[in-house]
Motif scaffolding. Structure first.
Motif, short mmCIF file in Angstrom:
data_model
loop_
_atom_site.label_atom_id
_atom_site.label_comp_id
_atom_site.label_asym_id
_atom_site.label_seq_id
_atom_site.Cartn_x
_atom_site.Cartn_y
_atom_site.Cartn_z
N TYR A 2 -72.02 0.32 -12.54
CA TYR A 2 -70.79 0.01 -13.25
C TYR A 2 -69.56 0.27 -12.37
N ASP A 3 -68.50 -0.51 -12.66
CA ASP A 3 -67.21 -0.22 -12.05
C ASP A 3 -66.64 1.07 -12.61
N TYR A 14 -53.92 -2.32 -11.25
CA TYR A 14 -55.05 -1.89 -12.07
C TYR A 14 -56.26 -1.52 -11.21
N GLY A 15 -56.02 -0.95 -10.04
CA GLY A 15 -57.14 -0.47 -9.22
C GLY A 15 -57.69 -1.53 -8.28
N ASN A 16 -58.71 -1.16 -7.52
CA ASN A 16 -59.27 -2.05 -6.51
C ASN A 16 -59.98 -3.27 -7.09
N LYS A 17 -60.42 -3.17 -8.34
CA LYS A 17 -61.12 -4.29 -8.97
C LYS A 17 -60.18 -5.27 -9.66
N GLY A 18 -58.91 -4.89 -9.80
CA GLY A 18 -57.94 -5.81 -10.37
C GLY A 18 -57.85 -5.80 -11.88
N TYR A 19 -58.52 -4.88 -12.53
CA TYR A 19 -58.42 -4.79 -13.99
C TYR A 19 -58.59 -3.34 -14.44
N LYS A 63 -56.91 -4.97 -19.22
CA LYS A 63 -55.62 -5.37 -18.66
C LYS A 63 -55.83 -5.96 -17.27
N GLN A 64 -55.06 -7.00 -16.95
CA GLN A 64 -55.15 -7.58 -15.61
C GLN A 64 -53.88 -8.37 -15.31
#
Length: 264
Positions: free
Chosen positions: A84-85, A143-148, A165-166
């Protein structure tokens, strides 16, 4: 006298020969019978084993065992593959629930430079929903390295509202902030998903209030617009969404008659 002895000896020899032949024939016959008996027993045993294997209940048990082994194998592989992220917990009526999320990017079929993002949501390791977040553009890593980013809300007594959120690129000059609201019950069943982004933001001209979205414990409030009576004028409805027994209920609670839409 001598002739009588000779006849007697010949007779004895004949008797011994007959006895020998009888014993030999008897032995041969006995061996054949034993061999036939053994072959017959082995055939019967083999037939019984085949009948036992082919019995419906045995076949069913065998299929169940194979399915269980396959399922266990798949579960092991699944647990090994899912990384999981992130995960977050929420407590509802004294019980803790874990929502996990995992993202994956995939190329657009016509342009391999554009990559959309899908996010898979899990409740207590059970997959509940896959969200397509579109083309995430988050250069500043808002929103972090994953973009959300994911937030959890206790919703309508026994439901979970998962807020994702993104920042997306939907053709506007600059990336827009976007929200995806996924409502699930505590059994991991998806109820409904709503979307919002600030490219459709509404402003009430009388109060100068920006009508975006509101998350309460018992409702999700969103705004929808439609053209007014005159050209260039718009109305906005304030709709409150709640959940009753796994069904979404929407109710208009207010109409804003003087509004401006973003970009207009």
């Amino acid at each position: 006298m001598k002739k009588g002895k000779v006849n007697m000896i010949i007779l004895i020899l004949l008797i011994l020969l007959v006895l020998a032949l009888g014993v030999g024939v008897g032995t041969y016959v006995g061996m054949n019978l034993n061999n036939k008996l053994k072959v017959s027993q082995e055939n019967d045993k083999k037939q019984l084993e085949e009948q036992s294997i082919n019995k419906p209940e045995n076949k069913k048990l065998e299929e169940i065992e194979k399915n269980n082994e396959q399922q266990e194998s798949e579960n092991i592989i699944l647990n090994e593959e899912v990384k999981y992220d992130g995960s977050k917990e929420i407590i509802i009526q004294g019980k803790t629930y874990t929502v996990s999320y995992l993202s994956e990017k995939f190329e657009h079929i016509d342009n391999n430079e554009l990559k959309q993002t899908e996010v898979k949501l899990y409740l207590n390791d059970k997959k509940i929903k896959t969200l397509n977040l579109g083309y995430i553009i988050d250069v500043e890593h808002t929103y972090g390295n994953k973009g959300y980013e994911v937030e959890l809300h206790h919703f309508c007594e026994e439901y979970i509202l998962i807020e994702v959120k993104q920042r997306i690129n939907d053709g506007e000059y600059e990336p827009t902030n976007a929200e995806t609201f996924c409502i699930v019950n505590t059994n991991g069943e998806h109820i409904e998903t709503f979307e919002w982004n600030d490219a459709t933001q509404i402003t009430d001209t009388e109060t100068n209030e920006k009508l975006t979205y509101k998350i309460n414990n018992d409702s999700l409030i969103l705004y929808e617009d439609w053209p007014g009576d005159q050209i260039g004028t718009y109305y906005a409805t304030e709709i409150r969404y709640t959940v009753i027994r796994d069904y979404i209920k929407g109710k208009i609670i207010k109409i804003h008659k003087n509004v401006i839409l973003a970009g207009k």
